[in-house]
Design a protein around this motif. Structure first.
Motif, PDB file in Angstrom:
ATOM      1  N   UNK A  71       0.854  -1.261  -0.002  1.00 60.16           N
ATOM      2  CA  UNK A  71      -0.165   0.070  -0.045  1.00 60.16           C
ATOM      3  C   UNK A  71       0.935   1.351  -0.147  1.00 60.16           C
ATOM      4  N   UNK A  72       1.924   1.262   1.117  1.00 61.87           N
ATOM      5  CA  UNK A  72       2.399   2.413   0.751  1.00 61.87           C
ATOM      6  C   UNK A  72       3.640   2.710  -0.313  1.00 61.87           C
ATOM      7  N   UNK A  73       3.971   1.611  -0.826  1.00 63.49           N
ATOM      8  CA  UNK A  73       4.673   1.840  -2.161  1.00 63.49           C
ATOM      9  C   UNK A  73       3.872   2.398  -3.299  1.00 63.49           C
ATOM     10  N   UNK A  74       2.604   1.807  -3.319  1.00 59.87           N
ATOM     11  CA  UNK A  74       1.758   2.234  -4.572  1.00 59.87           C
ATOM     12  C   UNK A  74       1.378   3.855  -4.201  1.00 59.87           C
ATOM     13  N   UNK A  75       1.258   4.236  -3.098  1.00 62.99           N
ATOM     14  CA  UNK A  75       0.869   5.470  -2.397  1.00 62.99           C
ATOM     15  C   UNK A  75       1.903   6.241  -2.925  1.00 62.99           C
ATOM     16  N   UNK A  76       3.066   6.051  -2.829  1.00 62.57           N
ATOM     17  CA  UNK A  76       4.227   6.961  -3.162  1.00 62.57           C
ATOM     18  C   UNK A  76       4.517   6.990  -4.809  1.00 62.57           C
ATOM     19  N   UNK A  77       4.101   5.641  -5.450  1.00 62.03           N
ATOM     20  CA  UNK A  77       4.407   5.627  -6.853  1.00 62.03           C
ATOM     21  C   UNK A  77       3.152   6.202  -7.760  1.00 62.03           C
ATOM     22  N   UNK A  78       2.044   6.516  -7.077  1.00 59.58           N
ATOM     23  CA  UNK A  78       0.960   7.193  -7.655  1.00 59.58           C
ATOM     24  C   UNK A  78       0.909   8.628  -7.892  1.00 59.58           C
ATOM     25  N   UNK A  79       0.846   9.003  -9.097  1.00 59.14           N
ATOM     26  CA  UNK A  79       0.955  10.437  -9.488  1.00 59.14           C
ATOM     27  C   UNK A  79      -0.510  11.217  -9.325  1.00 59.14           C
ATOM     28  N   UNK A  80      -1.579  10.467  -9.412  1.00 61.33           N
ATOM     29  CA  UNK A  80      -2.614  10.924  -9.331  1.00 61.33           C
ATOM     30  C   UNK A  80      -3.090  11.525  -7.807  1.00 61.33           C
ATOM     31  N   UNK A  81      -3.369  12.784  -7.595  1.00 60.57           N
ATOM     32  CA  UNK A  81      -3.820  13.400  -6.242  1.00 60.57           C
ATOM     33  C   UNK A  81      -2.536  13.142  -5.253  1.00 60.57           C
ATOM     34  N   UNK A  82      -1.500  12.814  -5.702  1.00 60.88           N
ATOM     35  CA  UNK A  82      -0.387  12.946  -4.769  1.00 60.88           C
ATOM     36  C   UNK A  82      -0.235  14.066  -4.172  1.00 60.88           C
ATOM     37  N   UNK A  83      -0.081  13.969  -2.644  1.00 58.96           N
ATOM     38  CA  UNK A  83       0.000  15.061  -1.778  1.00 58.96           C
ATOM     39  C   UNK A  83       1.127  16.101  -2.014  1.00 58.96           C
ATOM     40  N   UNK A  84       2.098  15.802  -2.654  1.00 61.60           N
ATOM     41  CA  UNK A  84       3.087  16.716  -3.216  1.00 61.60           C
ATOM     42  C   UNK A  84       2.686  17.479  -4.574  1.00 61.60           C
ATOM     43  N   UNK A  85       1.580  17.126  -5.075  1.00 59.18           N
ATOM     44  CA  UNK A  85       1.125  17.695  -6.548  1.00 59.18           C
ATOM     45  C   UNK A  85      -0.238  18.311  -6.044  1.00 59.18           C
ATOM     46  N   UNK A  86      -0.878  18.248  -4.936  1.00 58.38           N
ATOM     47  CA  UNK A  86      -2.349  18.680  -4.821  1.00 58.38           C
ATOM     48  C   UNK A  86      -2.217  20.142  -5.047  1.00 58.38           C
ATOM     49  N   UNK A  87      -2.800  21.033  -6.097  1.00 60.33           N
ATOM     50  CA  UNK A  87      -3.007  22.413  -5.893  1.00 60.33           C
ATOM     51  C   UNK A  87      -3.573  23.181  -4.820  1.00 60.33           C
ATOM     52  N   UNK A  88      -4.432  22.494  -4.116  1.00 64.45           N
ATOM     53  CA  UNK A  88      -4.988  23.099  -3.150  1.00 64.45           C
ATOM     54  C   UNK A  88      -5.097  21.986  -2.119  1.00 64.45           C
ATOM     55  N   UNK A  89      -6.208  22.636  -0.776  1.00 64.87           N
ATOM     56  CA  UNK A  89      -5.939  21.708   0.498  1.00 64.87           C
ATOM     57  C   UNK A  89      -6.566  20.499   0.081  1.00 64.87           C
ATOM     58  N   UNK A  90      -7.737  20.249  -0.738  1.00 64.05           N
ATOM     59  CA  UNK A  90      -8.172  18.904  -0.882  1.00 64.05           C
ATOM     60  C   UNK A  90      -8.746  18.591  -2.306  1.00 64.05           C
ATOM     61  N   UNK A  91      -8.698  17.044  -2.357  1.00 58.18           N
ATOM     62  CA  UNK A  91      -9.488  16.804  -3.932  1.00 58.18           C
ATOM     63  C   UNK A  91     -10.062  15.454  -3.975  1.00 58.18           C
ATOM     64  N   UNK A  92     -10.735  15.074  -4.572  1.00 51.36           N
ATOM     65  CA  UNK A  92     -11.246  13.736  -4.736  1.00 51.36           C
ATOM     66  C   UNK A  92     -10.748  13.000  -5.763  1.00 51.36           C
ATOM     67  N   UNK A  93     -10.493  11.542  -5.646  1.00 52.34           N
ATOM     68  CA  UNK A  93      -9.857  10.615  -6.764  1.00 52.34           C
ATOM     69  C   UNK A  93     -11.151  10.695  -7.724  1.00 52.34           C
TER      70      UNK A  93
END
Length: 352
Positions: A71-93
């Motif tokens: 789970x952790x490996x996939x979380x870091x490997x996933x670009x969609x809605x990655x916390x380092x890329x979120x343009x604002x405070x919150x977003x939904x998948x």
């Protein structure tokens, strides 16, 4: 959910954020308040190193804990809605993918098996750094609404400030009678983040970082999984932050975790990952302390000079300012850190 529920939950969270609960209790109380306005079935809330955005100190209740390394490996490997890329405070998948959740690597390879129907992701970031991220999961339920995401974005600011202030309060002169190794300990992970081996003292660190629920259980090396997953993500070009995390341990003590590939004859992707864990250096402590206290770049520079043993006159010369200006900066640092003297300031920053 009606607007009144969002308003009541928001007021509760504002009250929580104005308090002085530690960062664990803050998150637990905030989750309880969020649930009154936004329903969810599972969650994962991590603190992050403010400089590298690498996660640590998790609070999580998810249905796939036995698959935590994956789970952790996939979380870091996933670009969609990655916390380092979120343009604002919150977003939904669901919104980010236009309903095509399979665009998310984590959903496609793991969460789809658990009937996850949406994830609301929040990031807690300000101009001083990234302090944490939260994923709320819905399982077999309708997607999060626009109002849900707006509410989560609305509370992100005060929660960010509360997390930062809470971490600032952990900087105290080191206490505690338990003797931990002075040098680094090492955990060896496979490319899939399975534990291969560890040095004899590693388990003692892990037990304090993430205490197991029962005394006879082995500690879960979640912090090590996170820095290792960041290394893999950096190698894959998903994120270029270094695989390093400074983590509060207890009693004013901080640890630094780093991940690196083992130097073998195998190709990079097949080499094991070594995670080192050691007490944070004075420089690492000062960096995080300055960010947690909200110091300006010049104030942080001054603090680094003081931590290195410089006098007021030496600081003035090194920073090309007058001694009066140094004193003005120092007063501002005292106000932001709540320290009342230079000695108290350095004791907190350095843990001595």
């Amino acid at each position: 959910m009606g607007s009144s529920a969002y308003a009541r939950a928001g007021e509760t969270i504002m009250r929580i954020c104005r308090g002085e609960a530690d960062v664990r209790m803050l998150r637990l109380e905030a989750l309880d308040a969020i649930r009154r306005a936004v329903s969810f079935d599972a969650y994962a809330w991590l603190l992050t190193d403010p400089e590298t955005s690498v996660g640590s100190s998790p609070l999580a209740d998810v249905p796939c804990l036995p698959q935590l390394p994956r789970l952790i490996r996939l979380k870091y490997a996933t670009a969609v809605n990655r916390w380092t890329r979120l343009p604002s405070g919150a977003a939904s998948l669901h919104e980010a993918t236009g309903g095509s959740l399979s665009l998310s690597l984590m959903w496609r390879e793991l969460l789809s098996q658990h009937q996850v129907t949406d994830i609301a992701s929040s990031v807690y970031r300000d101009r001083f750094g990234c302090w944490g991220f939260l994923d709320l999961w819905r399982i077999g339920a309708p997607a999060f609404t626009a109002a849900d995401i707006e509410f989560l974005g609305h509370i992100a600011g005060p929660v960010t400030a509360a997390l930062r202030h809470g971490l600032a309060r952990t900087f105290i002169p080191a206490t505690g009678s338990d003797q931990l190794p002075a040098g680094p300990v090492v955990l060896l992970l496979s490319p899939a983040l399975e534990v291969r081996a560890q040095t004899p003292q590693t388990q003692r660190y892990l037990q304090v970082l993430v205490p197991p629920e029962a005394e006879d259980q082995a500690p879960v090396p979640a912090g090590a999984y996170n820095v290792a997953a960041q290394l893999l993500a950096a190698e894959a070009g998903v994120d270029d932050n270094p695989p390093v995390a400074r983590v509060h341990l207890a009693g004013g003590r901080w640890l630094t975790l780093r991940a690196a590939r083992m130097d073998t004859t195998r190709a990079a992707g097949g080499r094991d990952v070594a995670v080192s864990i050691e007490p944070s250096t004075a420089g690492d402590r000062v960096t995080v302390f300055a960010r947690a206290c909200g110091l300006t770049p010049r104030e942080a520079e001054l603090l680094r000079h003081l931590a290195g043993g410089a006098t007021t006159r030496e600081v003035a010369r090194q920073m090309f300012v007058s001694e009066n200006t140094v004193q003005d900066h120092l007063k501002s640092i005292f106000d932001k850190s709540t320290a009342r003297s230079r000695h108290a300031l350095l004791a907190r920053a350095l843990g001595t």
